[in-house]
Every structure is written in structure tokens, then in C-alpha cells.
Enzyme design. Structure first.
Site, PDB file in Angstrom:
ATOM      1  N   LEU A  14     -13.054  11.142  -0.433  1.00  0.00           N
ATOM      2  CA  LEU A  14     -13.724  10.080   0.537  1.00  0.00           C
ATOM      3  C   LEU A  14     -15.079  10.740   1.052  1.00  0.00           C
ATOM      4  O   LEU A  14     -16.014   9.948   0.933  1.00  0.00           O
ATOM      5  CB  LEU A  14     -12.872   9.869   1.782  1.00  0.00           C
ATOM      6  N   SER A  41      -7.888  13.140  -0.371  1.00  0.00           N
ATOM      7  CA  SER A  41      -8.147  11.898   0.320  1.00  0.00           C
ATOM      8  C   SER A  41      -7.219  10.731  -0.076  1.00  0.00           C
ATOM      9  O   SER A  41      -6.933   9.790   0.497  1.00  0.00           O
ATOM     10  CB  SER A  41      -9.547  11.147   0.129  1.00  0.00           C
ATOM     11  N   ALA A  44      -3.671  10.658   1.369  1.00  0.00           N
ATOM     12  CA  ALA A  44      -3.408  10.609   2.901  1.00  0.00           C
ATOM     13  C   ALA A  44      -2.345   9.329   3.196  1.00  0.00           C
ATOM     14  O   ALA A  44      -2.910   8.258   2.735  1.00  0.00           O
ATOM     15  CB  ALA A  44      -4.722  10.763   3.419  1.00  0.00           C
ATOM     16  N   GLN A  45      -1.161   9.622   3.877  1.00  0.00           N
ATOM     17  CA  GLN A  45      -0.664   8.359   4.149  1.00  0.00           C
ATOM     18  C   GLN A  45      -0.866   7.836   5.345  1.00  0.00           C
ATOM     19  O   GLN A  45      -0.755   6.660   5.566  1.00  0.00           O
ATOM     20  CB  GLN A  45       0.858   9.236   4.107  1.00  0.00           C
ATOM     21  N   GLU A 112       0.984   8.047  16.095  1.00  0.00           N
ATOM     22  CA  GLU A 112       1.212   9.340  15.454  1.00  0.00           C
ATOM     23  C   GLU A 112       1.335  10.347  16.270  1.00  0.00           C
ATOM     24  O   GLU A 112       0.732  10.513  17.355  1.00  0.00           O
ATOM     25  CB  GLU A 112       0.260   9.735  14.431  1.00  0.00           C
ATOM     26  N   HIS A 228       1.988  21.279   7.692  1.00  0.00           N
ATOM     27  CA  HIS A 228       2.461  19.931   8.082  1.00  0.00           C
ATOM     28  C   HIS A 228       3.912  20.208   8.312  1.00  0.00           C
ATOM     29  O   HIS A 228       4.538  20.861   7.406  1.00  0.00           O
ATOM     30  CB  HIS A 228       2.344  18.809   7.104  1.00  0.00           C
ATOM     31  N   ARG A 267       1.087  18.859  15.469  1.00  0.00           N
ATOM     32  CA  ARG A 267       1.572  19.479  14.380  1.00  0.00           C
ATOM     33  C   ARG A 267       1.966  21.060  14.273  1.00  0.00           C
ATOM     34  O   ARG A 267       2.929  21.396  13.724  1.00  0.00           O
ATOM     35  CB  ARG A 267       0.848  19.054  13.122  1.00  0.00           C
ATOM     36  N   HIS A 324      -0.984  22.142   4.772  1.00  0.00           N
ATOM     37  CA  HIS A 324      -1.617  20.833   4.726  1.00  0.00           C
ATOM     38  C   HIS A 324      -3.161  20.595   4.825  1.00  0.00           C
ATOM     39  O   HIS A 324      -3.641  19.787   4.203  1.00  0.00           O
ATOM     40  CB  HIS A 324      -0.837  19.863   5.796  1.00  0.00           C
ATOM     41  N   GLU A 348     -13.231  18.377   4.115  1.00  0.00           N
ATOM     42  CA  GLU A 348     -12.310  19.443   4.530  1.00  0.00           C
ATOM     43  C   GLU A 348     -12.835  20.595   4.237  1.00  0.00           C
ATOM     44  O   GLU A 348     -12.591  21.779   4.799  1.00  0.00           O
ATOM     45  CB  GLU A 348     -10.972  19.380   3.747  1.00  0.00           C
ATOM     46  N   ARG A 359      -5.513  20.504  13.632  1.00  0.00           N
ATOM     47  CA  ARG A 359      -5.920  18.882  13.475  1.00  0.00           C
ATOM     48  C   ARG A 359      -5.217  17.731  14.086  1.00  0.00           C
ATOM     49  O   ARG A 359      -4.062  17.822  13.797  1.00  0.00           O
ATOM     50  CB  ARG A 359      -6.295  18.566  12.058  1.00  0.00           C
ATOM     51  N   LEU A 365      -9.737  11.632   7.893  1.00  0.00           N
ATOM     52  CA  LEU A 365     -10.501  10.487   6.994  1.00  0.00           C
ATOM     53  C   LEU A 365     -11.780  10.094   7.834  1.00  0.00           C
ATOM     54  O   LEU A 365     -12.800   9.739   7.201  1.00  0.00           O
ATOM     55  CB  LEU A 365      -9.838   9.289   6.481  1.00  0.00           C
TER      56      LEU A 365
END
Length: 483
Positions: A14, A41, A44-45, A112, A228, A267, A324, A348, A359, A365
Site C-alpha cells: 500500500l 498490506s 491486513a485483516q 480493536e 501478535h 498487543r 507481526h 513498514e 503499534r 495502513l
């Protein structure tokens, strides 16, 4: 008038796509495979975090980012990028990204971990793929972008004064070509493939860090890598990712059947709690069975689990922390400039200061779009406008490529996994630096050495960097243990 050479953008995730699309001058886009293939990218969910709700604010988004990053980020950068976030979502919507909508037509915002309220704009649970595909379509329709697929950048060349003069690429047939340019933008992604347990493409080996560091670009915080907490613990490489949004929707983490952590903590905290349970010999599973219509709401995750013989709606899912994201990287300023004239870094591969030591979910993104546009604007401006104030690199880290014998990939992954996992200590890091040092002529070993060296140089725990031998650790975060 002498025409300038094209801008060369290396990478088609991206960030790279955004930079190429936003540039007002000709661009040569280099991608190691087909367009977007191998780009994190696409995997990414979650989505894009932005203060879009009536009860939200960019200040609150900034505060959450600052807090999740263990107060180690650059507050001015955090404020600037979170302030840009609502505009980024509007831009992407204009590019026809199919964001999920509420019945009234407003964006459906997800909650999240680490966020104080729902603020993640998403397209199902495959947001990265949807967003990246829309940007790729815009790139494909641009008459000023030349796409070189199946080309790998292997070296950036510089003039005697240190400024960029070109990039050497290797074609699919093995032949090499020098592309002359005074402007190179690195958008090569992260370095998660260097760890044995990772959610990243296994091709994510820190190539951009190697390209930049070998010509003297400063790097920072390479030891700050995010694990993650919910990689699906099945024999697949890379490990499937069970999105943060599952926990935001109510999924719980169980160790031998007992809930042990507040799942919506940042996280690094949740990953450390999971690691603690695994280290004690317990089995950790994610329970998403109580989420209404979970397979319909998370179809990509349902497909991932089914591929491993598990039912998202009916089974307890075995999980373990997996590498991650890299918060550190090639150090850049607000314009995405590195310390090398004519070299930019975005996405990244860069260290912007947004993420601090951990993060915040769905900020990557956002950063990719903001940093990609900044690099495009700056690279297209006159050279006299560039005044980068980044300190030079440590000369001890600037090493040449050689053809000396190298460690096998599995050995590099083992060394780094053992030394730079969720928990680290000085003895393990000393050993990793010693083992990797003779092999730094190879890019993979070189980047792994830079990571281990960075971790060794930081004796105190902060965020995702957890030193078990820290004699005076910073205030320890609560793991949010649930009785």
C-alpha cells in the site's frame, strides 16, 4: 532544460502504490513478483483507524496511540498522522474501497485492542486486500507509472558525496540492470520473515533495511518488533493470523480452559501474557464461539481456520505469539526522507515515530498512505527544498555486501527467534550478535545482526522489548488478569 530521471519506487504494497499514484512525475515501480504479491498490506485483516465517530476525536486517537506505544513514540508525529486519518479514510472511500456500512449509511467502526472506542473502518476482515487492490487499480490506470514486475532491487548506488545515483535491479532471468535515478523510495515492507513464527510473508526479510543501511542510512528501534498474540498455532509458515477484531467482538483467551487476560489490552501486553502461559506448559486457545454469526462476520478467518481443519464457530483455536510488525526501521522525517540524500522510506520499512514501542492496531495502513503521499510530494519538489536533519548512522553498522559463506535461512531464523523472542536477555543477545557477525556480507544475516545488536544496546524493557535481565524495569504494565 535537462529532464530529471524518474522516481524509482521499490515495493508494491500500500505504501509503494500510494507513493507511485500520488507522484506528479514519472515513476518506475519495482516489484519482486507480480503487483501486490507478497505485500503484507494484502494480508491486513483489521482496517484503518480514524476518529470518525461523533464521540471520538483525533486527540483521543493520538492519546491511544501514544499510550499503546508505551509513551515511546514521537508525540508530534503521532498528532500529525492521527489528525490526517479521517482524510485518509475519505480518500480511500473515494477510490471505491468497499468499507462496511451501518444501516444508516455511516461507516461501521470496529473496536480493536488498545483503542478506547470503536474507530476502525474496515471491509469485512480482508481490509488490507480491499484497500491495496483499489490503490493498485489506480496505479495500473496511470499513464506515468511504469511497472517492472519480477524485478528485485539488490543495491542502491551513491555518488562520492553520498547522494543517490541509481539502483541495481535483478530481472527474473538473473540478469542485472542499473536504473539511473537521483530519487529512490523504499517501500519494501518489514522483516518478520526472519523469525521462525511469523504472520508475515516469508519473503519479508528486511531487504529495504539492508539496502539503506549499507549506504549509510540511519536505522533506529530495529529491536522493537511486535508479536501478535493470536497467531493460529498450526504447522503452517507463515502462521495464519486471527485478527484483533475477533477479541474486539468478544472472543476470549483461555489457558487450560481458564480466562487469564484482558483481551483488549495492547498487543505487547496480551502477547506477553500468552507467552507466560505457554512457558508454564499450559495450552492457550482463543474462544470465538460466543460471537454471533462469527463465520459470516469473519469469512476470511473462517476460511483460514477451515484450511487447518478447525471450525471458527465451534472449536477452541490454539494460538501463540507470532512476529507481526516492525516498529523500527530506516529513520525518516515528516517528509519520509532518510539521512541519505535522494532516499526516502515509507511504510513498514521506515521508522516514523508513530508506533513507539508497540503499534496500535490498525495504524499501519494509515501510516502507509500518509508516508507514501509525503514521499511523493517531497520527491517531486525541487531538490533545494530537501533539508533532512536526521543524525548520521553509526559507522559500525555500515557494512558492505560480500560473497562470503552465509548462514542458512533456517539457522538465521533459529538464532533470531531464540534471542529476540517475546522475552530477551543479554546473554542470548550477545550470543546472537556473535553468531551473526561473521555473515553480515549477506543481507539476511546482516539485518538479523542489526536487530540483535539493537536489542543488545537497549538494556531496559519498554513496550514490545522485554528484557528479563532488566535490573530496573520501567513501570510494568498490568496484564489485566481475570480471576
Amino acid at each position: 532544460m535537462t529532464l530529471r530521471t524518474p522516481i524509482v519506487v521499490v515495493g508494491s504494497g500500500l505504501a509503494g502504490l500510494t507513493c507511485a499514484w500520488a507522484a506528479t512525475e514519472p515513476v518506475v515501480l519495482i516489484t519482486a513478483a507480480s503487483l501486490t504479491s507478497g505485500a503484507a498490506s494484502m494480508w491486513a485483516q483489521g482496517g484503518v483507524a480514524a476518529a470518525l465517530a461523533a464521540d471520538d476525536s483525533t486527540r483521543d486517537h493520538a492519546d491511544d496511540t501514544w499510550r499503546a506505544g508505551a509513551f515511546a513514540g514521537d508525540r508530534a508525529v503521532i498528532d500529525r498522522i492521527t489528525a490526517a486519518a479521517p482524510g485518509v479514510v475519505r480518500l480511500l472511500a473515494d477510490l471505491e474501497v468497499p468499507f462496511d456500512r451501518a444501516p444508516d449509511g455511516s461507516l461501521d467502526l470496529a473496536l480493536e485492542g488498545g483503542h478506547s472506542r470503536p474507530r476502525v473502518a474496515h471491509a469485512g476482515d480482508h481490509s488490507g486486500a480491499a484497500i491495496t487492490a483499489c490503490m493498485a487499480s489506480a496505479v495500473l490506470h496511470s499513464p506515468t507509472i511504469e511497472i517492472r514486475q519480477n524485478h528485485s532491487a539488490i543495491e542502491v548506488l551513491v555518488l562520492p558525496n553520498g547522494a543517490v545515483r541509481g539502483v541495481v535491479v535483478r530481472r527474473a532471468d538473473g540478469t542485472e540492470e542499473l536504473i539511473e535515478t537521483e530519487r529512490v523510495v523504499l517501500a519494501t515492507g518489514g522483516l518478520g520473515g526472519l523469525w521462525p513464527h511469523t504472520t508475515n510473508p516469508t519473503t519479508a526479510l528486511g531487504q529495504g533495511v539492508a539496502l539503506a543501511a549499507r549506504i549509510g542510512a540511519r536505522t533506529d528501534d530495529l529491536h522493537l518488533v511486535q508479536f501478535h498474540p493470536t497467531g493460529l498455532d498450526v504447522p503452517r509458515d507463515p502462521m495464519p493470523l486471527l485478527t484483533e477484531a475477533l477479541r474486539g467482538a468478544g472472543a476470549t483467551l483461555l489457558a487450560d480452559g481458564i480466562r487469564f487476560v484482558d483481551e483488549l489490552m495492547p498487543r505487547d501486553v496480551v502477547a506477553a501474557a500468552v507467552w507466560e502461559q505457554l512457558s508454564a506448559g499450559r495450552t492457550v486457545r482463543l474462544d470465538a464461539r460466543g460471537i454471533p454469526e462469527v463465520a459470516r462476520r469473519f469469512p476470511a478467518v473462517a476460511e483460514l481456520t477451515a484450511a487447518s481443519g478447525l471450525d471458527l464457530a465451534a472449536d477452541l483455536l490454539p494460538v501463540r505469539p507470532a512476529l507481526h510488525y516492525s516498529m523500527g526501521g530506516v529513520t525518516v522525517d515528516d517528509h519520509s526522507r532518510t539521512s541519505v540524500p535522494g532516499l526516502w522510506a515509507i511504510g513498514e520499512v521506515s521508522r516514523t515515530g508513530l508506533h513507539g514501542a508497540n503499534r496500535l492496531a490498525s495504524n499501519s495502513l494509515l501510516e502507509a498512505v500518509v508516508s507514501g503521499r509525503a514521499a511523493a510530494e517531497d520527491a517531486c519538489a525541487g531538490p533545494g527544498t530537501r533539508d533532512c536533519r536526521i543524525e548520521p548512522a553509526d559507522p559500525a553498522t555500515v557494512l558492505p555486501r560480500t560473497n562470503r559463506a552465509t548462514l542458512a535461512m533456517q539457522d538465521v531464523r533459529r538464532v533470531l527467534g531464540d534471542a529476540c523472542g517475546v522475552l530477551r536477555d543479554g546473554a542470548g543477545l550477545h550470543r546472537a550478535v556473535r553468531l551473526l557477525a561473521p555473515h553480515t556480507g549477506d543481507d539476511v544475516s546482516y539485518v538479523a545482526w542489526l536487530v540483535a545488536r539493537s536489542a543488545l544496546a537497549h538494556p531496559h524493557s519498554v513496550g514490545a522489548h522485554r528484557r528479563t535481565d532488566d535490573a530496573a524495569p520501567a513501570a510494568a504494565e498490568s496484564l489485566g488478569v481475570t480471576p
